[in-house]
Write an enzyme that holds these catalytic residues in place. Sequence first.
Site, PDB file in Angstrom:
ATOM      1  N   GLY A 121       0.840  -1.191   0.000  1.00 62.43           N
ATOM      2  CA  GLY A 121       0.000   0.000   0.000  1.00 62.43           C
ATOM      3  C   GLY A 121       0.871   1.235   0.000  1.00 62.43           C
ATOM      4  O   GLY A 121       2.097   1.169   0.187  1.00 62.43           O
ATOM      5  N   SER A 123       2.618   4.796   1.086  1.00 62.07           N
ATOM      6  CA  SER A 123       3.206   5.268   2.331  1.00 62.07           C
ATOM      7  C   SER A 123       2.117   5.936   3.160  1.00 62.07           C
ATOM      8  O   SER A 123       1.337   6.757   2.650  1.00 62.07           O
ATOM      9  CB  SER A 123       4.325   6.270   2.025  1.00 62.07           C
ATOM     10  OG  SER A 123       4.864   6.795   3.218  1.00 62.07           O
ATOM     11  N   GLY A 126      -0.975   2.513   6.608  1.00 65.89           N
ATOM     12  CA  GLY A 126      -1.223   1.730   7.820  1.00 65.89           C
ATOM     13  C   GLY A 126      -0.494   0.407   7.882  1.00 65.89           C
ATOM     14  O   GLY A 126      -0.757  -0.411   8.778  1.00 65.89           O
ATOM     15  N   LYS A 127       0.421   0.157   6.973  1.00 66.22           N
ATOM     16  CA  LYS A 127       1.133  -1.134   6.967  1.00 66.22           C
ATOM     17  C   LYS A 127       1.865  -1.360   8.276  1.00 66.22           C
ATOM     18  O   LYS A 127       1.733  -2.423   8.911  1.00 66.22           O
ATOM     19  CB  LYS A 127       2.126  -1.175   5.796  1.00 66.22           C
ATOM     20  CG  LYS A 127       1.500  -1.064   4.426  1.00 66.22           C
ATOM     21  CD  LYS A 127       2.519  -1.206   3.309  1.00 66.22           C
ATOM     22  CE  LYS A 127       3.566  -0.107   3.326  1.00 66.22           C
ATOM     23  NZ  LYS A 127       3.001   1.249   3.126  1.00 66.22           N
ATOM     24  N   THR A 128       2.627  -0.378   8.716  1.00 65.88           N
ATOM     25  CA  THR A 128       3.417  -0.532   9.941  1.00 65.88           C
ATOM     26  C   THR A 128       2.526  -0.562  11.173  1.00 65.88           C
ATOM     27  O   THR A 128       2.685  -1.412  12.060  1.00 65.88           O
ATOM     28  CB  THR A 128       4.442   0.612  10.056  1.00 65.88           C
ATOM     29  OG1 THR A 128       5.328   0.567   8.930  1.00 65.88           O
ATOM     30  CG2 THR A 128       5.258   0.473  11.335  1.00 65.88           C
ATOM     31  N   SER A 196       6.133  -1.784  -2.259  1.00 71.83           N
ATOM     32  CA  SER A 196       6.189  -2.692  -3.418  1.00 71.83           C
ATOM     33  C   SER A 196       5.191  -2.276  -4.489  1.00 71.83           C
ATOM     34  O   SER A 196       4.173  -2.943  -4.697  1.00 71.83           O
ATOM     35  CB  SER A 196       5.954  -4.138  -2.985  1.00 71.83           C
ATOM     36  OG  SER A 196       4.891  -4.270  -2.090  1.00 71.83           O
TER      37      SER A 196
END
Length: 848
Positions: A121, A123, A126-128, A196
């Site tokens: 997704g 920057s 909410g990935k981290t 990615s």
Amino acid sequence: GKADYDEVTYMLSPEGKAMAPPKQKTSAVPFAAFAAGILLTIVTFPTAQPYVAGYFGGAGAGAPAAAGGDAGAMVASYREKMLSRPLNNIIECKPGEECRMGSAMRSRVLGQKGVTLWMTGLSGSGKTTISEALEKQLLLRFGKNVYRIDGDNLRTGLTRDLGFSAADRGESVRRAAEVAALFNEAGVITMVTLISPYRKDRDAARAMHQRRGLPFLEVFMDVPLDVVKARDPKGLYKKVAQGLIKNFTGVDAPYEPPLSPELTLKNSEMPVPACVDKLVAALSSLGSLTGPPASHGLHPPDGGDSVSLIVPHEQLPARLAEAARLPRVPLTDTDTNWLQVIGEGWAAPLRGFMREGTLVQALHFNSMLVDVVNGSSSYATKPTEWMQSDFPKQRVSMPIPIVLPITDFTRRCIGKSAAVALTNAAGTPLAILRDPEVYELRVREIIARTFGITDDAHPYIAQLLAPGKTYAIGGEVELLGRIKYNDGLDKYRLTVDELRAAFAKKGADVVYAFQTRNPTHAGHAFLMKDSRRKLVEKGYKNPVLWLSPLGGWTKKSDVPLDVRVKQHIEVMAAGELHPDWTVMAIWPSPMIYAGPTEVQFHAKSRRVAGASYFTVGRDPAGMPFSSGPNEGDDLYHPDHGRYVLMSSPGVGQMRFLGFEKVYYDKKDHTMRTPDRSRKDDFISISGSKMRKLAAAGAKPCPPAIPSDLIKAKCIPPGFMVQKGWEIVSDYYMRQKTGDWIPYSKQMGGLRVAPNVRTTAETPFGHAEFAASFVGTDKRTPISPWHDLPLYPQAAGRRFVNFVAEIPKGATAKLEVQKKVLHNPIMQDTKKGALRYYTYGAPFFNYGM
């Protein structure tokens, strides 16, 4: 070569010729050796721009087009060439040899399976944040080994040499995928949180996992650009707006969203805990949170191995012939229920009646040892060795004693036999028990450790205290065919394997179980539907309910099995519990009424059949004292059973859906938790109140629903589906005169002579069973007492007619009825209960 900030002393070509050191001060002189030669790149200060200082070697396809060209492109070109070359001389494992522990065994030992969660997704999407919350949940609550591979921690090490070109981004994804695959193969739940941006790179990561047979879940953080700009947790979007950063993904560099990710999280529309629940649900459905194999969202059996001890059809004739030659051990109705529980795998990994060592473990630890390396059941099948000092390291839940009591007479009949036949009341062999272990049955110890109470009139304790059975026999069993009861309910009795197949057929991604010993009223239905709603909110797509009426022995005051099953069928037919997401199947275990201890077995057995969630209320498996100074009081505190179950160390990955008492809402005719602001609108309808209303033949209430339902003799609309209520009401009005099936009790099976007739309506096992004799015309009733001559006419006085009232092996107390017309053979009763011989299986035909 040697390089530092001050000088470069030498750089050598393959031919050994020295290249003059650069005049300008350098920060580094990295070099890469390729099949085609050596490429030297120098990064200079203060511009930090790379240039090609020289190329040595052949002019093959891998050589740069010209010195001084784009070094990044050339490095990418060589990297692509090296990655595509064959690795002919690199052999990880010798042919036919395993060079590392297999993933199946690794998973069993670790209690989890490796999986890669590829979180992609923009920057700020909410990935981290979500991966950190998931990591805490998996590690701290579930005790799982989990690791995050983050773009930032890669940039400080493994991908430090890469830039942000498309080729370098692709290489970053490749390296992350390779590392994730290694973690995955090692059994670690691995999260990769990379932007990615390119679809082909993510697809390549997926394909690499698939080639290695490793689970891979693509998780798309679907958050609009304006939302991530507003979040801007690292201040990067602000710098982009100021022109300080170029080629930023999603702004002036492309991001290609996944076309078919396994999971999409629109986390701008849902809180972080809900996102975590959906990820946990996905991992649970995949079977990643358990060590043994799992599929279709079904929980694996305790110990990891399914147990089915039914003899295959082609082997059955030989086993039946063997059973006919073996010493016999007679079973009671309750023993037969336990045999079914064991043989169909409901008590996995148990494969037989408990040996003494397994019994001691169950009594003192509420668990049994398992050997996950050699097969979870392998340890429990060994004869008890009291001087043993080396034990397996893992345990599974086994909170109640499953023993087979026998008399001293039966013990002496067994002798040193290597196997015995387990027979029912009709003398029919139901199973073979191998390598029998006979031991003293310490009943008082079993009662103290299992029930923790003093109440000799307790219905199950009274069975244990019945005189004569001072020993127990343990050993592994083989069922001589499925156990059938011939009571009209066998089609609702599914084996563990059949039930799991039924869940899979409905497309379940999780199964939750609800057990009740009572008919299903609207309150129960509300709880079951509300449990499904909660599971959907957690991220499951198709939760399937297992409505599991208990089928084994129950005390006299409990609602009969056939009444409960028929009423459940009507509830499903009315759509109150929809057949699309409900499976109604009898759970074969008997009740022992041991409260907090027993409910742990209830949950264990549901796990074995695939349930990951268990809906449990107050006072599970409880009842009042039957004798003593506390007679009539609850045996156990109503809240203890649920609390013990939820905190039990043996529950594995099973989770519980508790509930509070619900009330009838007179305004909308539903059952729900009460609204304190309008207390007068809610009516409590307890089990005792329901029984009184049913016994009174209560009819539907008028529109103005009274608060005192007993006085009005009415049942409010929506409390129970109408046809279901009619079944319940019919039972309570004819409770003492009706013909009910109290629990799973085998009917029929008694061997009769050709000139003896029985009826299907009252088969052997029924209180009104009668075997009547007929004459040579096969129709006319005759009396064995009056009409059958002592001596057969054709044989003279060398033979006599012998009437076998009790065939060899049968334990039912049968005899010719002297006061009944035509003197049929019937079974004796005492206080309405059928009588059986308990000393052992008769080894002769008994009669007159």
